[in-house]
Design an enzyme around this catalytic site. Structure first.
Site, PDB file in Angstrom:
ATOM      1  CG  ASP A 176      -0.310  -0.399   2.482  1.00 49.13           C
ATOM      2  OD1 ASP A 176       0.826   0.028   2.714  1.00 49.13           O
ATOM      3  OD2 ASP A 176      -0.926  -1.156   3.252  1.00 49.13           O
ATOM      4  CB  CYS A 229       5.130  -2.216   0.570  1.00 55.07           C
ATOM      5  SG  CYS A 229       3.861  -1.667   1.730  1.00 55.07           S
ATOM      6  CB  CYS A 257       4.189   5.901   5.495  1.00 56.77           C
ATOM      7  SG  CYS A 257       4.823   4.238   5.824  1.00 56.77           S
ATOM      8  CG  ASP A 312       8.616  17.475 -38.397  1.00 58.90           C
ATOM      9  OD1 ASP A 312       9.374  18.084 -39.163  1.00 58.90           O
ATOM     10  OD2 ASP A 312       7.912  16.515 -38.747  1.00 58.90           O
TER      11      ASP A 312
END
Length: 728
Positions: free
Chosen positions: A26, A30, A380, A422
């Protein structure tokens, strides 16, 4: 069969490449846990785990480490997994991995995390009910919830520390909860554990929603197709269609494979794939993409790409690779977090020790505050702040036909201050038509026949225009040999024993000398916005061919939109100055004309020296300039060279997609700044309130889990913005 499909054996014997689908991740930390754990096992090498697709690839020498030990290491970290190669062998599906991932996300309520959270929540509820009925047993009533949580998360924390990740959120939370139990704060410990479990569950749900952007693309391809078998059409799995087979696509059906219409006329809604805002007319010879929706007539389509190689599969593969690549901001934040967490732990220890030892303060009070700081210290939310936004930005772009090949490219696009275009096939439709045949010697038919013989087999838009005119006029193709291209100058071949060249007026002058061309006719054609091709035999011009390519319908608006974003637009073209100026006037764009491929490189370098620059092109000649720019953007209908060289691609061939890319990138960068500010801001607030005794342990855990959920939900706003197709 199994060995061929799932095992890549190396020359060193038992080493093999394995692929797992890992569930339960999650946040990006991890990934670090799994990679660190596997990296400590001997015989495990080349570990690559994509957090977004959840695909783990690694090489394993089973003479050094058994498969069971690898599987046990992953399982001990709390993650589930599936051997994807074995699944493909058993089911015979190239898309089995995607099916597995989708099923895993849909069943989140039945995951071990959900069951654990529900069980802990039930124990906490029962504990508070019992303590309300019998206040004297409050600590005893809430003890089961705390012990169950510590048994699960404490064990995981210990395993993570043993496998090389000592400063995990599980460790910080377990220490804080155990400390709370020691000082008699049983209710606080149980609530902290419950909130942590709920936070992990919510993080998993939010991560699944972030991944849904790419899974939605996979769902565009129907599961079955109607394979034309003689006079009947029978239903077969779309994943098993082979190149060359013909499928029937009825009104309302999704196209099951990339292909070419061989019979029928209809309009196809390709907006889910390319971002085109209106249905595209299709007739025999027209290409179609897997996932497009047939609107009106019945079509028979010849399959040109297998399921594993169709447009949707290529988009998913490239987007997953893009999401796996770390943006510069993400790499910086990871380095910052590696120092930040130990710093907070030191602050927590000083908070516990310094006031009681230096000032005789109450030990329990400052132990409690120090434990709260441990919970605040988990990075986290900070680590997730950038990849969550990058993931959502890339997925949102894919939904709109804007394919971005990495976080670094997505960040760079937003910083662009100049865009070089271009002309042919980029600002123009790329479908030029021959408008004028001007023989100098001989007839128009001879002129066209020689030019078509030289250009036969070329994919250049001007070559296709000449070949189309020869076919329309019924001019047969003469045999040619020794065909070659001089980039930016001419195409050459030997036709009926003579060297025939089709090149620019500039090349003709260099080849044949001045005053060899009818300058007045050349000037008249160029002033009308037409490209002029000079046909020469054995070094002598025999005629002129005028070719016009109309600007794209959205080109002028695209240039205007970029101007509104503060971005300078420049057209770089190999065409002459007159033709370039004619197109430039129509589009309101600055023009640099008469450029060879090396000249385009030089012009890009000049722009790049002043400010970050993007180059937009579609041809082989644009490859070097696309690579040299800060960001290369390829038109989706361009050559494979341009698509591979570029950092981004416009699948719908809309020039306006360049402005959309810039706007999406800037929105993503703003989202990253918001996420970082929220992550650090919440931690700063909780740090101060904890030191002053305002914040409880259960509120401190919200400084991490709550911030992580907020950051993820904020990033998901980019997906919602990407659900609106441009032009609607």
């Amino acid at each position: 069969m199994q060995d061929e499909t799932r095992i890549g054996r190396a020359a060193d014997g038992d080493s093999r490449t394995l692929r797992y689908h890992v569930t339960g991740m999650d946040c990006p930390s991890c990934v670090a846990k799994v990679e660190t754990a596997l990296g400590r096992l001997s015989g495990v090498e080349d570990i690559s785990l994509n957090y977004h697709s959840q695909m783990l690839r690694f090489r394993l020498d089973e003479a050094a480490t058994s498969r069971d030990r690898v599987d046990g290491a992953i399982r001990s970290l709390g993650f589930g997994f599936e051997d994807m190669d074995l699944r493909i062998v058993q089911e015979g599906q190239a898309d089995a991995g995607l099916d597995s991932a989708a099923a895993a996300e849909q069943a989140w309520l039945a995951t071990p995390k959900a069951r654990l959270t529900g069980f802990i929540g039930l124990l906490v509820g029962i504990g508070f009910l019992m303590s309300w009925l019998v206040p004297a047993i409050e600590d005893l009533a809430l003890m089961p919830a705390a012990l169950v949580g510590l048994a699960v998360f404490g064990r995981r924390a210990f395993l993570l520390a043993r496998l090389g990740t000592p400063f995990s959120i599980e460790m910080l939370m377990s220490v804080a909860a155990a400390g709370a139990l020691v000082i008699g704060e049983t209710a606080e410990a149980s609530v902290v554990i419950l909130l942590f479990a709920v936070g992990e569950l919510l993080e998993g749900v939010a991560a699944g929603r972030a991944r849904s952007g790419i899974k939605a693309l996979a769902a565009l391809v129907p599961r079955t197709a109607l394979l034309v078998d003689g006079a009947v059409a029978r239903e077969v799995p779309a994943s098993r269609l082979e190149v060359g087979q013909v499928v029937l696509v009825r009104p309302g059906d999704r196209v099951p494979a990339d292909g070419e219409v061989v019979d029928g006329m209809s309009d196809i809604d390709e907006s889910p794939v390319t971002g085109e805002s209106v249905p595209v007319p299709k007739q025999p010879g027209s290409p179609v993409f897997a996932g497009g929706i047939n609107a009106t007539g019945v079509l028979r389509v010849r399959v040109t790409r297998s399921a594993a190689d169709n447009t949707i599969a290529r988009i998913i593969h490239m987007v997953e690779e893009a999401q796996a690549s770390k943006a510069p901001t993400a790499r910086f934040i990871e380095r910052f977090s590696a120092r930040y967490t130990p710093f907070v732990i030191i602050v927590a220890l000083l908070t516990i020790l310094l006031p009681p030892l230096a000032f005789g303060a109450d030990w329990q009070t400052w132990i409690y505050r120090g434990l709260a700081l441990l919970l605040i210290g988990c990075p986290c939310a900070l680590v997730l702040s950038t990849p969550a936004a990058i993931t959502s930005g890339i997925a949102a772009g894919a939904r709109r036909g804007l394919l971005i090949k990495g976080g670094a490219a997505l960040e760079a696009i937003g910083r662009v201050r100049a865009v070089a275009f271009d002309k042919t096939g980029t600002l123009t439709e790329g479908r030029p038509q021959v408008t004028d045949l001007v023989p100098i010697t001989g007839t128009e038919r001879t002129l066209l026949a020689l030019a078509a013989a030289v250009e036969n087999g070329s994919s250049h838009p001007l070559a296709r225009a000449i070949l189309a005119r020869a076919e329309t006029d019924g001019v047969p193709l003469r045999p040619a040999r020794d065909q070659r291209t001089v980039p930016g100058r001419a195409a050459q071949a030997v036709v009926t024993g003579r060297l025939v060249e089709v090149g620019s007026p500039r090349h003709a002058v260099e080849r044949c000398g001045p005053d060899i061309l009818p300058d007045d006719r050349v000037a008249a054609l160029e002033d009308a916005g037409k490209s002029v091709a000079v046909v020469m035999t054995d070094g002598k011009p025999i005629g002129l061919i005028g070719i016009r390519d109309e600007p794209r319908a959205d080109a002028a608006q695209a240039v205007s939109s970029l101007g509104n974003l503060g971005i300078r637009s420049v057209m770089l073209t190999g065409d002459n100055a007159r033709t370039g100026r004619a197109v430039g006037r129509a589009l309101g764009i600055e023009v640099k004309a008469g450029l060879l491929p090396e000249d385009k490189l030089r012009e890009v370098a000049v722009l790049k020296a002043a400010a970050p620059v993007a180059m937009v092109g579609d041809g082989i000649n644009d490859g070097p300039a696309l690579a040299a720019a800060d960001v290369g953007i390829a038109m989706g209908g361009g050559t494979d060279v341009a698509l591979e060289t570029a950092d981004a691609a416009l699948l719908g061939n809309r020039v306006g997609g360049v402005a959309d890319l810039v706007a999406l990138s800037r929105a993503t960068l703003a989202n990253i700044r918001q996420n970082v500010a929220m992550a650090l801001g919440l931690k700063a607030v909780f740090l101060v309130t904890t030191l002053f005794g305002i914040t409880d342990l259960w509120l401190a855990i919200l400084a991490d889990t709550g911030a992580t959920v907020i950051v993820t939900l904020n990033a998901l706003r980019l997906l919602r913005a990407g659900s609106h197709q441009p032009g609607r």
